[in-house]
Design an enzyme around this catalytic site. Structure first.
Site, mmCIF file in Angstrom:
data_model
loop_
_atom_site.group_PDB
_atom_site.id
_atom_site.type_symbol
_atom_site.label_atom_id
_atom_site.label_comp_id
_atom_site.label_asym_id
_atom_site.label_seq_id
_atom_site.Cartn_x
_atom_site.Cartn_y
_atom_site.Cartn_z
ATOM 1 N N TYR A 111 0.825 -1.212 0.000
ATOM 2 C CA TYR A 111 0.000 0.000 0.000
ATOM 3 C C TYR A 111 0.862 1.266 0.000
ATOM 4 O O TYR A 111 0.631 2.162 -0.827
ATOM 5 C CB TYR A 111 -0.969 0.000 1.180
ATOM 6 C CG TYR A 111 -1.907 1.184 1.163
ATOM 7 C CD1 TYR A 111 -2.977 1.238 0.268
ATOM 8 C CD2 TYR A 111 -1.720 2.261 2.019
ATOM 9 C CE1 TYR A 111 -3.835 2.318 0.231
ATOM 10 C CE2 TYR A 111 -2.573 3.356 1.990
ATOM 11 C CZ TYR A 111 -3.626 3.376 1.099
ATOM 12 O OH TYR A 111 -4.466 4.465 1.059
ATOM 13 N N GLU A 115 1.709 6.410 -7.000
ATOM 14 C CA GLU A 115 0.607 7.157 -7.596
ATOM 15 C C GLU A 115 0.818 8.663 -7.458
ATOM 16 O O GLU A 115 0.782 9.413 -8.448
ATOM 17 C CB GLU A 115 -0.721 6.764 -6.930
ATOM 18 C CG GLU A 115 -1.186 5.358 -7.249
ATOM 19 C CD GLU A 115 -2.468 5.009 -6.507
ATOM 20 O OE1 GLU A 115 -3.241 5.933 -6.155
ATOM 21 O OE2 GLU A 115 -2.709 3.819 -6.249
#
Length: 220
Positions: A142, A149
């Site tokens: 994560y 991102e």
């Protein structure tokens, strides 16, 4: 097996196959040609299978799955935005090393997740090792995925500003302006409060899942 369960089984196994293809292609390209070749190797399947994940928002809204919309919507939306709004729209960023980090983080996560829920829908419960992987690997994947991102949006900002792509300048007939560059900056800033909340949610889900029998695990 009811219709909803059959639908979820097919959905999860189809996306498992899609993301397995992405993972294999990414690793093969990375090994044989290096990081700049990764995006080219996975572009089409990435666009197909990441876009297909929009169905998860629908599944959550109509109650086919127990995943909360508040968790599903931002996660899927951000990935679709990166896939189409950054990687597809600004080819200048495709050979950046963050693309490799992004693709591998996403692909490993999704191969585990879709196989987990695919087995759950077919057999009622997944193997214990897969349960552990599903609710443990996020500790690493994560953060690497989220940082990749946000990092890629940041890398794309100069090209957004230079090209003015997707921006609507004033004056115009609609008397409405939109700047994709500044909207993308806001998207980066949204990761600051959003990511810790999602990470905390995953930790809570892990405690519930690993403290219970596999059959009681809810889809998240």
């Amino acid at each position: 097996m009811g219709l909803a369960r059959a639908y979820l089984a097919v959905y999860n196994w189809v996306l498992f196959a899609g993301w397995s293809q992405i993972l294999y292609s990414a690793v093969f390209a990375l090994y044989t040609r290096g990081p700049p070749a990764v995006y080219e190797a996975v572009e089409k399947p990435l666009q197909i299978w990441q876009t297909a994940a929009l169905l998860e928002i629908f599944n959550s809204i109509v109650g086919i799955t127990s995943s909360p919309v508040t968790a599903t919507l931002p996660q899927i939306s951000s990935r679709v935005f990166i896939t189409w709004g950054v990687l597809f729209s600004f080819p200048q960023v495709r050979d950046h090393w963050l693309v490799t980090s992004l693709i591998l983080s996403w692909a490993v996560t999704e191969v585990i997740r879709y196989s987990f829920f695919g087995l759950k829908e077919v057999f009622g419960s997944p193997p214990r090792f897969l349960l552990w992987l599903r609710y443990t690997t996020f500790y690493v994947l994560y953060p690497t995925g989220i940082c990749s991102e946000a990092g890629l949006i940041f890398v794309a900002l100069p090209f957004m500003k230079e090209t003015g792509l997707y921006s609507l300048r004033m004056p115009n007939k609609m008397n409405f302006g939109f700047d994709y560059y500044y909207a993308s900056i806001l998207a980066i800033l949204a990761y600051i409060p959003g990511s810790p909340g999602m990470y905390s949610h995953m930790i809570r889900q892990r405690k519930k899942a690993l403290g219970a029998k596999p059959k009681s695990v809810k889809e998240t």
